[in-house]
Write an enzyme that holds these catalytic residues in place. Structure first.
Site, PDB file in Angstrom:
ATOM      1  N   GLY A 130      -1.608  -1.930  -3.813  1.00 46.00           N
ATOM      2  CA  GLY A 130      -0.953  -2.496  -2.769  1.00 46.00           C
ATOM      3  C   GLY A 130      -1.835  -3.265  -1.849  1.00 46.00           C
ATOM      4  N   THR A 161      -7.286  -0.795  -5.235  1.00 42.50           N
ATOM      5  CA  THR A 161      -6.962  -1.301  -6.587  1.00 42.50           C
ATOM      6  C   THR A 161      -6.459  -2.887  -6.581  1.00 42.50           C
ATOM      7  OG1 THR A 161      -4.675  -0.404  -6.013  1.00 42.50           O
ATOM      8  CG2 THR A 161      -6.281   1.143  -7.609  1.00 42.50           C
ATOM      9  N   GLU A 162      -6.523  -3.336  -5.216  1.00 41.41           N
ATOM     10  CA  GLU A 162      -6.034  -4.900  -5.209  1.00 41.41           C
ATOM     11  C   GLU A 162      -6.491  -5.836  -6.160  1.00 41.41           C
ATOM     12  OE1 GLU A 162      -5.551  -2.562  -1.198  1.00 41.41           O
ATOM     13  OE2 GLU A 162      -7.224  -2.986  -2.875  1.00 41.41           O
ATOM     14  N   VAL A 163      -7.999  -5.948  -6.314  1.00 44.32           N
ATOM     15  CA  VAL A 163      -8.679  -6.731  -7.130  1.00 44.32           C
ATOM     16  C   VAL A 163      -8.161  -6.920  -8.628  1.00 44.32           C
ATOM     17  CG1 VAL A 163     -10.420  -7.350  -5.904  1.00 44.32           C
ATOM     18  CG2 VAL A 163     -10.677  -5.599  -7.420  1.00 44.32           C
ATOM     19  N   LEU A 210      -5.137  -6.309  -9.484  1.00 40.54           N
ATOM     20  CA  LEU A 210      -3.913  -7.032  -9.502  1.00 40.54           C
ATOM     21  C   LEU A 210      -3.954  -8.442  -9.306  1.00 40.54           C
ATOM     22  CD1 LEU A 210      -1.558  -4.475  -8.149  1.00 40.54           C
ATOM     23  CD2 LEU A 210      -2.048  -4.702 -10.512  1.00 40.54           C
TER      24      LEU A 210
END
Length: 307
Positions: free
Chosen positions: A306, A133-135, A137
């Protein structure tokens, strides 16, 4: 006079039958990678690696989520970044001479997937879901890319790291992130099958074979054959190799096999996957495997991200 407050235990550890179980126990924040949890995880790994009686390590968690990634509250407050200790922890798991089995108690996101990929085996319930899910955020899956990209098929890696899309446990098996996905009720038996089998291997042989799996494909064929011929001769004449050969001839367990096996599952056929990688066939109760539920099309919450 002031008294110090006892530190909350976020990582628990126990040992039985040659197996050390390390449990992430911070369900209130979905086992997020806070600086305190990482510090305790590092200590637990040190214990397991230094303890001679430990032959196999199992990494698991409590609650419905295995690990949600970095502790975003800590990051937002300017706390110690996960970059301070997380790379070293993944490296210790990756290079551990003792096999590490990841028993996912549930869903994993972002940084949690770095832990999953670092382990030698990864078993999850079919109900678990996964996402990088990083991108979403505005950050990147930088550190975990080092372990994850060594497991994932290239096209799938691009698809999921770039989109942040949620994918199922069955799909995670197909692309190389998981070893198996099984019904929840078969999770412990499947993990016990792997640990039972691993306990039968010579400790030195297992450590060397871990390196072979990673390094031999990178060698030129001629160089690889020459080096492996020398290694093979060395191992046949080693103390461990000679003990294994004697045990086989005498029809007895080798000296390194625990007197009381952890589980009888080591003596039976492994749980049969419901489909090989690339297939999405369903599993049955008597044949736990890589059943793939309907692929979700939703997205993860920002709090699951994260690094």
């Amino acid at each position: 006079m002031t008294t110090s407050t006892p530190q909350e235990i976020l990582v628990r550890r126990e040992q039985a039958g040659g197996v050390a179980t390390i449990t992430l126990d911070s369900p209130h924040n979905r086992n997020a990678l806070s600086s305190r949890l990482l510090g305790q995880l590092d200590e637990a790994l040190s214990w397991a690696l230094d303890e001679d009686a430990v032959r196999v390590i199992v990494l698991t968690g409590t609650g419905p989520v295995f690990c949600a990634g970095a502790d975003l509250k800590e990051q937002r407050a300017g706390g110690a970044p996960v970059t301070a200790s997380f790379p070293g922890i993944m490296l210790r798991i990756w290079e551990s001479p003792k096999p590490v089995v990841c028993r996912l108690n549930g869903t994993a996101r972002a940084g949690g997937l770095g832990l999953v990929a670092a382990c030698d085996f990864a078993v999850a319930p079919v109900t678990a879901s996964f996402a990088f899910t990083e991108v979403r955020l505005g950050v990147v899956p930088a550190m975990i890319a080092v372990t994850c990209l060594r497991r994932l098929e290239p096209r799938a890696a691009g698809e999921y790291l770039l989109t942040g899309e949620v994918f199922s446990a069955g799909r995670a098996v197909e692309i190389g992130l998981l070893t198996r996905a099984v019904p929840q009720e078969d999770l412990d038996a499947t993990v016990a099958h792997y640990t039972g089998m691993l306990l039968r291997g010579g400790p030195e042989a297992l450590a060397i074979t871990k390196r072979l799996v990673r390094e031999v494909p990178l060698l030129p064929v001629e160089e690889g054959l020459r080096a492996m011929a020398a290694l093979s001769a060395e191992r046949f004449t080693s103390e461990e190799g000679q003990e294994g050969i004697r045990a086989f001839a005498e029809k007895r367990p080798a000296a390194w096999v625990p007197a009381e096996p952890q589980t009888d599952s080591a003596d039976v056929a492994p749980p049969q996957a419901a489909g090989a990688r690339g297939r999405g066939e369903s599993a049955s109760r008597t044949s736990p495997g890589n059943a793939e539920p309907r692929r979700p099309g939703g997205t993860s919450a920002a709090g699951d991200a994260g690094r």
